[in-house]
Design an enzyme around this catalytic site. Structure first.
Site, PDB file in Angstrom:
ATOM      1  N   ASP A   6      -1.989  38.287 -13.530  1.00 37.35           N
ATOM      2  CA  ASP A   6      -2.891  37.445 -12.760  1.00 37.35           C
ATOM      3  C   ASP A   6      -4.345  37.660 -13.160  1.00 37.35           C
ATOM      4  O   ASP A   6      -4.871  38.775 -13.084  1.00 37.35           O
ATOM      5  CB  ASP A   6      -2.720  37.750 -11.269  1.00 37.35           C
TER       6      ASP A   6
ATOM      7  N   GLU B 251       3.441  40.810  -9.340  1.00 37.36           N
ATOM      8  CA  GLU B 251       2.093  40.377  -9.710  1.00 37.36           C
ATOM      9  C   GLU B 251       1.267  41.592 -10.103  1.00 37.36           C
ATOM     10  O   GLU B 251       1.196  42.572  -9.364  1.00 37.36           O
ATOM     11  CB  GLU B 251       1.439  39.664  -8.524  1.00 37.36           C
TER      12      GLU B 251
ATOM     13  N   ARG C 135       0.814  -1.213   0.000  1.00 40.05           N
ATOM     14  CA  ARG C 135       0.000   0.000   0.000  1.00 40.05           C
ATOM     15  C   ARG C 135       0.847   1.262   0.000  1.00 40.05           C
ATOM     16  O   ARG C 135       0.552   2.219  -0.734  1.00 40.05           O
ATOM     17  CB  ARG C 135      -0.959  -0.017   1.188  1.00 40.05           C
TER      18      ARG C 135
ATOM     19  N   LYS D 246       3.697  40.531  -4.477  1.00 41.13           N
ATOM     20  CA  LYS D 246       2.284  40.297  -4.727  1.00 41.13           C
ATOM     21  C   LYS D 246       1.448  41.418  -4.135  1.00 41.13           C
ATOM     22  O   LYS D 246       1.967  42.363  -3.522  1.00 41.13           O
ATOM     23  CB  LYS D 246       1.874  38.932  -4.158  1.00 41.13           C
TER      24      LYS D 246
END
Length: 284
Positions: free
Chosen positions: A222, A201, A102, A169
């Site tokens: 963005d 950004e 697993r 940003k």
């Protein structure tokens, strides 16, 4: 097989954590039902078309549980294979292989899922010069592995960590007042190690113009419309690097790349990639 993204001690600890989490004090079912001296042979087989990533870790999980196991790699990391393909053949102690199963599959399925989804995105833009970038949107503890898997799928790695590059940003800009003030502060700091230059950004074309004028090396455009991206490319292509981002899907990435941007960053390739279906089939 491709390079291992983990240092030896990192890999040892990662596998130890995975097995400790899954096995605990022992595999009760296997210990109760399988004779200690029984051997078996098995094959890892994919149930769907995939791009492989993480084979080296799956093998190390098996070797950790059964150092004497005989392992044959049929298809390694970075390869694209069809449903029904055998990836790995194993012969070893039945108790130990059943215990490893697993954890080995979980890792291989998760990382191959990232590589497979990444390859699908890359295919949508391969008619252009645009490159796909990954992001820092990863499961904690899986950063190096997730970005390795995205490389196997054909993406370029963006920042591995916050110390890899300067990305100004909206929250940074809001705290210092404006883009120029943020860029001036960054330029006054020691940012020579930045792998992405001085990136800003931008949500609007006005912000893009301000960032270029203030000395940005790269614009992160963005959530801009296709028209806005085309405008930015017409004005700044070749002057600064242009990266598009924000809500990019398989349906939209081709049109975004056609605008002429240099890069497209996609968080969902590491954040939301579904695990692929790989099984361990025991042979007679």
């Amino acid at each position: 097989m491709s390079e291992c993204p983990l240092f030896k001690e990192e890999m040892r600890q990662f596998i130890k954590n995975a097995l400790d989490e899954d096995v605990g004090r022992g595999d009760l079912t296997t210990l109760a039902t399988i004779p200690a001296d029984l051997n078996l042979s098995a094959a890892m087989i994919t149930r769907e078309p995939i791009v492989i990533a993480g084979m080296f870790l799956a093998i190390e999980v098996i070797k950790t549980c059964d150092p004497a196991a005989q392992i044959e790699i049929v298809a390694g990391d970075g390869l694209e294979v069809m449903a029904g393909s055998t990836l790995l053949k194993i012969t070893g102690n039945a108790q130990k292989l059943l215990t490893a199963e697993r954890s080995a599959l979980n890792i291989l399925q998760h990382l191959s899922g990232i590589a497979t989804l990444t390859r699908a995105y890359v295919r949508r833009i391969e008619h252009t010069d645009c490159r796909l970038l990954d992001t820092r949107k990863t499961i904690p503890g899986y950063r190096k592995l997730a970005k390795y898997a995205s490389r196997m799928g054909g993406a370029m790695n963006h920042r591995m960590r916050l110390d890899d590059g300067v990305l100004i940003k909206d929250n940074h800009i809001a705290r210092v007042g404006n883009i120029k003030a943020a860029i001036d502060a960054a330029q006054a700091y020691d940012i020579k190690a930045s792998t992405i230059g001085l990136t800003v950004e931008c949500d609007t074309l006005d912000q893009a113009a301000e960032a270029v004028q203030a000395g940005a090396d790269r614009l992160l455009l963005d959530n801009m419309s296709l028209d806005q991206l085309c405008h930015a490319v017409a004005r700044y292509k070749g002057q600064v690097a242009l990266e598009a981002s924000g809500g990019v899907t398989l349906d939209t990435i081709g049109d975004i790349a056609d605008t002429g941007v240099d890069f497209i960053s996609v968080g969902r390739i590491t954040q939301s990639a579904p695990a692929v279906d790989i099984g361990l089939d025991y042979l007679d």
